[in-house]
Scaffold this active site. Sequence first.
Site, mmCIF file in Angstrom:
data_model
loop_
_atom_site.group_PDB
_atom_site.id
_atom_site.type_symbol
_atom_site.label_atom_id
_atom_site.label_comp_id
_atom_site.label_asym_id
_atom_site.label_seq_id
_atom_site.Cartn_x
_atom_site.Cartn_y
_atom_site.Cartn_z
ATOM 1 N N LYS A 1 -57.146 15.732 14.684
ATOM 2 C CA LYS A 1 -57.379 16.741 13.681
ATOM 3 C C LYS A 1 -58.040 17.706 14.273
ATOM 4 O O LYS A 1 -59.325 17.642 14.409
ATOM 5 C CB LYS A 1 -58.078 16.330 12.544
ATOM 6 C CG LYS A 1 -57.940 16.737 10.975
ATOM 7 C CD LYS A 1 -58.361 18.319 11.062
ATOM 8 C CE LYS A 1 -59.785 18.586 11.032
ATOM 9 N NZ LYS A 1 -60.066 19.891 11.305
ATOM 10 N N CYS B 1 -71.962 22.441 23.745
ATOM 11 C CA CYS B 1 -72.897 21.398 23.527
ATOM 12 C C CYS B 1 -73.943 20.941 24.721
ATOM 13 O O CYS B 1 -74.899 20.540 24.402
ATOM 14 C CB CYS B 1 -72.179 20.332 22.838
ATOM 15 S SG CYS B 1 -71.228 19.332 23.993
ATOM 16 N N SER C 1 -70.316 19.100 14.396
ATOM 17 C CA SER C 1 -71.827 19.546 14.117
ATOM 18 C C SER C 1 -72.611 17.894 13.389
ATOM 19 O O SER C 1 -71.788 17.049 13.081
ATOM 20 C CB SER C 1 -71.825 20.237 12.964
ATOM 21 O OG SER C 1 -71.453 19.918 11.855
ATOM 22 N N GLU D 1 -80.244 23.923 16.632
ATOM 23 C CA GLU D 1 -79.259 24.561 17.426
ATOM 24 C C GLU D 1 -78.654 25.752 16.831
ATOM 25 O O GLU D 1 -78.595 25.839 15.864
ATOM 26 C CB GLU D 1 -77.995 23.638 17.354
ATOM 27 C CG GLU D 1 -76.730 23.966 18.301
ATOM 28 C CD GLU D 1 -75.539 23.157 17.999
ATOM 29 O OE1 GLU D 1 -75.018 22.869 17.066
ATOM 30 O OE2 GLU D 1 -75.107 22.482 19.027
ATOM 31 N N PHE E 1 -63.981 23.585 17.512
ATOM 32 C CA PHE E 1 -63.591 25.042 17.919
ATOM 33 C C PHE E 1 -63.970 24.941 19.187
ATOM 34 O O PHE E 1 -63.067 25.957 19.890
ATOM 35 C CB PHE E 1 -64.179 25.751 16.922
ATOM 36 C CG PHE E 1 -65.337 26.547 17.475
ATOM 37 C CD1 PHE E 1 -65.302 27.376 18.434
ATOM 38 C CD2 PHE E 1 -66.650 25.825 16.860
ATOM 39 C CE1 PHE E 1 -66.777 27.923 18.925
ATOM 40 C CE2 PHE E 1 -67.865 26.504 17.269
ATOM 41 C CZ PHE E 1 -67.959 27.399 18.408
HETATM 42 P P1 NAD Z 1 -67.945 21.341 12.623
HETATM 43 O O1 NAD Z 1 -68.623 20.071 12.524
HETATM 44 O O2 NAD Z 1 -68.153 22.722 11.863
HETATM 45 O O3 NAD Z 1 -66.276 20.818 12.903
HETATM 46 C C1 NAD Z 1 -65.977 19.730 13.520
HETATM 47 C C2 NAD Z 1 -64.679 19.299 13.027
HETATM 48 O O4 NAD Z 1 -64.907 18.676 11.655
HETATM 49 C C3 NAD Z 1 -63.519 20.429 12.752
HETATM 50 O O5 NAD Z 1 -62.483 19.479 12.991
HETATM 51 C C4 NAD Z 1 -63.744 20.588 11.404
HETATM 52 O O6 NAD Z 1 -62.413 21.306 10.917
HETATM 53 C C5 NAD Z 1 -64.300 19.580 10.684
HETATM 54 N N1 NAD Z 1 -65.042 19.982 9.611
HETATM 55 C C6 NAD Z 1 -65.933 21.195 9.598
HETATM 56 N N2 NAD Z 1 -66.522 21.135 8.263
HETATM 57 C C7 NAD Z 1 -66.296 20.021 7.551
HETATM 58 C C8 NAD Z 1 -66.827 19.361 6.264
HETATM 59 N N3 NAD Z 1 -67.555 20.191 5.696
HETATM 60 N N4 NAD Z 1 -66.177 17.998 6.215
HETATM 61 C C9 NAD Z 1 -65.391 17.672 6.869
HETATM 62 N N5 NAD Z 1 -64.898 18.257 7.961
HETATM 63 C C10 NAD Z 1 -65.191 19.503 8.427
HETATM 64 O O7 NAD Z 1 -68.142 21.974 14.297
HETATM 65 P P2 NAD Z 1 -67.812 23.174 15.099
HETATM 66 O O8 NAD Z 1 -68.377 24.251 14.440
HETATM 67 O O9 NAD Z 1 -66.320 22.957 15.215
HETATM 68 O O10 NAD Z 1 -68.324 22.834 16.625
HETATM 69 C C11 NAD Z 1 -69.918 23.056 16.859
HETATM 70 C C12 NAD Z 1 -70.608 21.937 17.089
HETATM 71 O O11 NAD Z 1 -69.991 20.757 17.739
HETATM 72 C C13 NAD Z 1 -71.853 22.201 17.519
HETATM 73 O O12 NAD Z 1 -72.762 21.667 16.683
HETATM 74 C C14 NAD Z 1 -71.935 21.586 18.860
HETATM 75 O O13 NAD Z 1 -72.794 21.040 19.221
HETATM 76 C C15 NAD Z 1 -70.654 20.275 18.717
HETATM 77 N N6 NAD Z 1 -70.458 19.744 19.802
HETATM 78 C C16 NAD Z 1 -70.679 18.594 20.201
HETATM 79 C C17 NAD Z 1 -70.225 18.211 21.296
HETATM 80 C C18 NAD Z 1 -70.789 16.620 21.758
HETATM 81 O O14 NAD Z 1 -70.209 16.080 22.836
HETATM 82 N N7 NAD Z 1 -71.890 16.404 21.417
HETATM 83 C C19 NAD Z 1 -69.303 18.603 22.100
HETATM 84 C C20 NAD Z 1 -68.762 19.920 21.585
HETATM 85 C C21 NAD Z 1 -69.262 20.411 20.475
#
Ligand code: NAD
Length: 514
Positions: A189, A297, A242, A398, A165
Amino acid sequence: MTTEATRAATEAPGAPLPILSHWIDGRPVEVLPEATGPVYNPATGKVIARVPRGGAAEVDAAVTAARAAFPAWRDMPLIARSQIFFAFRERMWQHREELARLITRDHGKTYPDALTEVLRGLETVEYACGLPTLLAGMNTPGVSTNVDAHTLRQPVGVAVGITPFNFPVMVPTWIYPIALACGNTFILKPSSHTPGATQLQAELWKEAGLPDGVFNVVYGGREAVQALVEHPGVDAIQFVGSTAVGRYVYETGTHLGKRVTSFTSAKNAMVVLPDADMELAADAAIASGYGSAGERCMAQTLIVTVGDAGDRLRPLMEERIARLNVGPGMEPGVDMGPIYSAEHRASVIEWIDRGATEGAELVVDGRPFRHPDSPDGFFLGVTLFDHVTPEMKVFNEEIFGPVLGMVRVSTYGEALGLVNGHQYANGTAIFTTDGGAARRYELDVDVPMIGINVPIPVPAGYMSFGGAKLSAFGDLKMRGEDSIRFFTREKEVTVRWPEPGRRPALSLVFPSNS
Ligand code: NAD
């Protein structure tokens, strides 16, 4: 519904809520209201649109379109392909302010921050415009007598980006331009929390001349992700989000024979040595920790101070915190917008409760903050803890909110030990005026992205980006040369053109290069 129609519907008073559409085979695919979920404006707390909850059927349609479009896209001459990239680059530049407004509306970050996000994404689009040279292989004449060798880089097939997000434009544009430049077709996605800027990207590709089916969008959550990860027609996946979800995508996808890299959660530490420019370090800690409400992140959320650095830094940070302006991201002069969702706001508050219970000193408490003009917005003030220790959960996990933790140590060695002992390793920074100490840190620290007096060390768009330990799964980074490798298969070709009358004699000896 097109982005323009969606925006008009969102802005018209009393109008029904706009429903976003999947984008498959070059056109919007509309869905019934019952197959959608809400999209919130976090600054007002109001529902502003509905986003499709896609599943196996939509994923299958997108994979079918992407597979059908693949052969022609793969075979399109490189110069023609790059001209589409130049046209997309122009359109993205022209629409940069609109993209930024859509980001601020859905995510809450300030408009200048959103605009910078778009420009940092544009850098990777610009890098991909050079695709004819990026895809060049190696050519070595004369590796043996009358034998030459060369390499080819070919696309892997249908590639997928699953994105978080917090950067609805920048993270997708760190992934799909390189996948497409390499000749793959693509399915994005995005996160359902911040979908507004996604469809505009698809529309801009279409205007730029990208053939239908080459770029597709499927919205949805767990069901859509599972369908993509398990679909036999998907060849490669880059995930950003995540650690829990990224590990599942990596383990399941690779088990099924796909190429996968996951870029995941982080807890970054900024080390401040006693000889640092403390004003610079205070600005850096505040900007890095509270920018975008800590939802980055690469935010440095642990400030590891050495010797008396903590005593000198803390009052400078408190002064700056007192001047911060928290409010709606579109308002001029606002430093920090709301948290992106009500649930996440509640989770950050629980983390602050926990830090206080664990014994960290709560210097500034953001929990009571309410925005006077927007009481239903998901606002939270900034929080500063001091005397955070490695035994605490608030040190190890985190939080992804505007919560900074100061840690006190006596020596550089202790500071390094804390950073290298952490389960996450995405970015780190050191603040010092001692070039030798900075050089030592660069060599010693087990974190791949390092800032020297730079708090958010996100490498330039043509360089690779990625973490280690629980912050990344897979061997190659995102963007740059690593992404070219990830999104292509390399072939090594060994060629003999015997000269007349000089055919080699029959030999059962293993071929030698002489
Ligand atoms: P998230 O893991 O909740 O969602 C990421 C993606 O996975 C989204 O498209 C979401 O729809 C999907 N998703 C969510 N829950 C799921 C599930 N149970 N099963 C399958 N797919 C699922 O992450 P978020 O809250 O959108 O983003 C924040 C996280 O992303 C933080 O942990 C942050 O550190 C990380 N992040 C990392 C980087 C990097 O480059 N390392 C960059 C940006 C964000």
